[in-house]
Design a protein around this motif. Structure first.
Motif, PDB file in Angstrom:
ATOM      1  N   PHE A 100      24.607  18.017  -3.413  1.00 48.12           N
ATOM      2  CA  PHE A 100      23.615  16.953  -3.376  1.00 48.12           C
ATOM      3  C   PHE A 100      24.385  15.638  -3.283  1.00 48.12           C
ATOM      4  O   PHE A 100      25.309  15.397  -4.075  1.00 48.12           O
ATOM      5  N   VAL A 101      24.041  14.789  -2.319  1.00 54.31           N
ATOM      6  CA  VAL A 101      24.753  13.532  -2.110  1.00 54.31           C
ATOM      7  C   VAL A 101      23.757  12.389  -1.934  1.00 54.31           C
ATOM      8  O   VAL A 101      22.544  12.605  -1.900  1.00 54.31           O
ATOM      9  N   LEU A 102      24.294  11.186  -1.797  1.00 57.17           N
ATOM     10  CA  LEU A 102      23.486   9.998  -1.527  1.00 57.17           C
ATOM     11  C   LEU A 102      23.789   9.511  -0.119  1.00 57.17           C
ATOM     12  O   LEU A 102      24.905   9.077   0.164  1.00 57.17           O
ATOM     13  N   MET A 103      22.816   9.603   0.768  1.00 56.83           N
ATOM     14  CA  MET A 103      22.927   8.991   2.090  1.00 56.83           C
ATOM     15  C   MET A 103      22.280   7.618   2.042  1.00 56.83           C
ATOM     16  O   MET A 103      21.351   7.395   1.253  1.00 56.83           O
ATOM     17  N   TYR A 104      22.749   6.708   2.879  1.00 55.24           N
ATOM     18  CA  TYR A 104      22.120   5.393   2.903  1.00 55.24           C
ATOM     19  C   TYR A 104      22.177   4.782   4.296  1.00 55.24           C
ATOM     20  O   TYR A 104      23.061   5.071   5.101  1.00 55.24           O
ATOM     21  N   ASN A 105      21.182   3.940   4.560  1.00 56.50           N
ATOM     22  CA  ASN A 105      21.041   3.235   5.827  1.00 56.50           C
ATOM     23  C   ASN A 105      21.837   1.933   5.704  1.00 56.50           C
ATOM     24  O   ASN A 105      21.482   1.058   4.915  1.00 56.50           O
ATOM     25  N   THR A 106      22.917   1.813   6.464  1.00 54.90           N
ATOM     26  CA  THR A 106      23.777   0.637   6.320  1.00 54.90           C
ATOM     27  C   THR A 106      23.088  -0.640   6.779  1.00 54.90           C
ATOM     28  O   THR A 106      23.384  -1.726   6.262  1.00 54.90           O
TER      29      THR A 106
END
Length: 459
Positions: free
Chosen positions: A180-186
């Motif tokens: 489980f990870v954290l993706m983010y919109n730059t």
């Protein structure tokens, strides 16, 4: 070090929930593989080149049977890995059998082992091995023979290798870690003032900072700060809860006849999740498909998810990065599982057939860079340490999650595709959805687990 070799085109992203995949650009073989697996059927994919297993055997290569439960984009990538391995001339010709994910797969694998029809090699989730090996359904790996084909313990992170070990024997060899990870919109993060001078997400080291960053991103998206869906999905509920629970440094021991847990850590984790599900940080009643769609359409700035969603999000076309889930409660930790190679039990395995199986697994491990391109973190560290892997973004940025991963608590009824996470759904969903008392919900979950602990392992 370079592992670059010609790669087949990137796997298509898995479909958004409720919408069938677009077959455009896929081969007939790929469409067949995906459709049969999705329908709960079995797809047997033979070797390319027009040779039947019998003809190949006559030419000196041993036909190998290989079972796995990888469908969709993962299935297409795995098919490519197997086809490539078959061209290496290492004395085997592997044929894949793809079965439906979850309980159908594990039931059929157990029946095949008991009934004397076991495949040469099978993929299992590492979290399921503890339920299968004690019943004699798996054979241990010969570490000397593994070393002969170029695979040894030092090629893996300690916690990943140890997960395949039971009572001193090794029963599974991990292909990957999928945490489980954290993706983010730059783009959203930049507008929200949440990018540091290095172009990465600002450091988040406590619960309040995470909420502040999420609210700042919500001010940009107008939707939510974080995409997270859980409704009707015990796996998604458990993945986030267990990440926060382990970040408290808490243990979850199922080795006895009653669960040994830290109720205070569990209550703290659940109370924080309730704060997140406030309609601003995250929707209070979203399912998994809603979360995927929300992040893909830039209606949320961050996404709590598994690495398997990377192809979908890269295809969405926005600025994308990812990292391990921030350490909010003191101890770096993330929920994860691994796809792992096992040897289903055979009463009288042929030594040369077994060696061919070892060669096959070694070739898949050594050439698993395309598996990384699909999002998973290869378990074979020479791949992770290669120049080619270092150039993969955002994969190289979240690879450290493999060093802090936590598998399900070990018991015969836990692991991916088991009922364990459904028990969490049944007893705790109202804590998420309706703001029910976290202590009461968690204690109900523990009572349900204790019922299972009182039962013998059926296999």
């Amino acid at each position: 070090m370079s592992l670059r070799r010609p790669l087949r085109p990137a796997a298509p992203p898995p479909p958004v929930a409720g919408r069938p995949p677009d077959p455009g650009g896929l081969t007939r073989r790929q469409v067949l593989l995906g459709s049969l697996a999705a329908a709960g059927g079995v797809a047997t994919i033979g070797a390319l080149g027009g040779c039947s297993p019998a003809a190949v055997a006559a030419g000196g290569a041993r036909p190998l049977s290989y079972w796995h439960l990888l469908s969709g984009g993962d299935g297409v990538v795995m098919a490519g890995l197997v086809e490539d391995a078959n061209t290496l001339g290492h004395g085997y010709e592997a044929t894949q059998t793809v079965l439906a994910w979850g309980a159908p797969y594990y039931t059929k694998l157990a029946m095949a082992s008991v009934g004397g029809r076991a495949p040469d090699v099978a993929v299992m989730h590492a979290s399921r091995v503890a339920g299968y090996a004690p019943g004699g359904l798996l054979d241990p790996w010969d570490l000397d023979l593994l070393a002969d084909v170029g695979v040894q313990e030092g090629d893996f992170l300690e916690r990943v290798w140890q997960k395949g070990t039971l009572d001193g024997d090794v029963y599974s060899i991990a292909l990957d870690s999928h945490p489980f990870v954290l993706m983010y919109n730059t783009d959203v993060a930049s507008q929200a003032g949440a990018l540091g001078p290095d172009g990465k997400l600002v450091p988040i080291e406590d619960p309040e900072t995470f909420l502040e960053v999420a609210r700042a991103m919500q001010g940009v998206t107008g939707g939510h700060g974080v995409a997270y869906g859980y409704l009707g999905d015990g796996a998604q509920m458990w993945r986030l809860f267990y990440t926060f629970y382990k970040q408290h440094g808490a243990e979850f021991d199922l080795s006895g006849d009653r669960a040994k847990v830290d109720v205070d850590a569990a209550v703290s984790s659940l109370e924080y999740i309730q704060r997140m599900l406030d309609g601003t940080v995250a929707t209070p009643n979203g399912d998994y498909g809603t979360a995927v769609s929300e992040f893909a359409s830039a209606e949320a700035g961050m996404f709590l998810t598994g690495v398997w969603e990377l192809p979908t999000m890269k295809a969405a076309g926005f600025g994308l990065d990812a990292q391990p889930i921030p350490t909010l409660f003191g101890t770096p930790a993330a929920y994860a599982d691994s796809h792992a190679f096992t040897l289903p039990h055979q009463s009288n395995p042929d030594p040369e057939q077994r060696r061919a199986a070892y060669e096959f697994v070694a070739d898949l491990l050594k050439n698993s860079l395309p598996w990384a391109e699909a999002g998973h973190i290869p378990a074979f560290q020479p791949v992770i340490e290669s120049d080619d892997y270092a150039q993969l973004t955002p994969q190289a940025n979240y690879a450290p999650a493999a060093e802090i991963l936590n598998y399900d608590p070990e018991a015969w009824f836990t692991g991916s595709g088991s009922d364990f996470q459904n028990y969490f759904l049944e007893t705790v969903q109202n804590v998420y959805l309706q703001g029910a008392d976290p202590r009461e919900g968690f204690e109900a979950f523990v009572r349900r687990i204790d019922v299972q602990l009182a039962k013998p392992n059926p296999v």
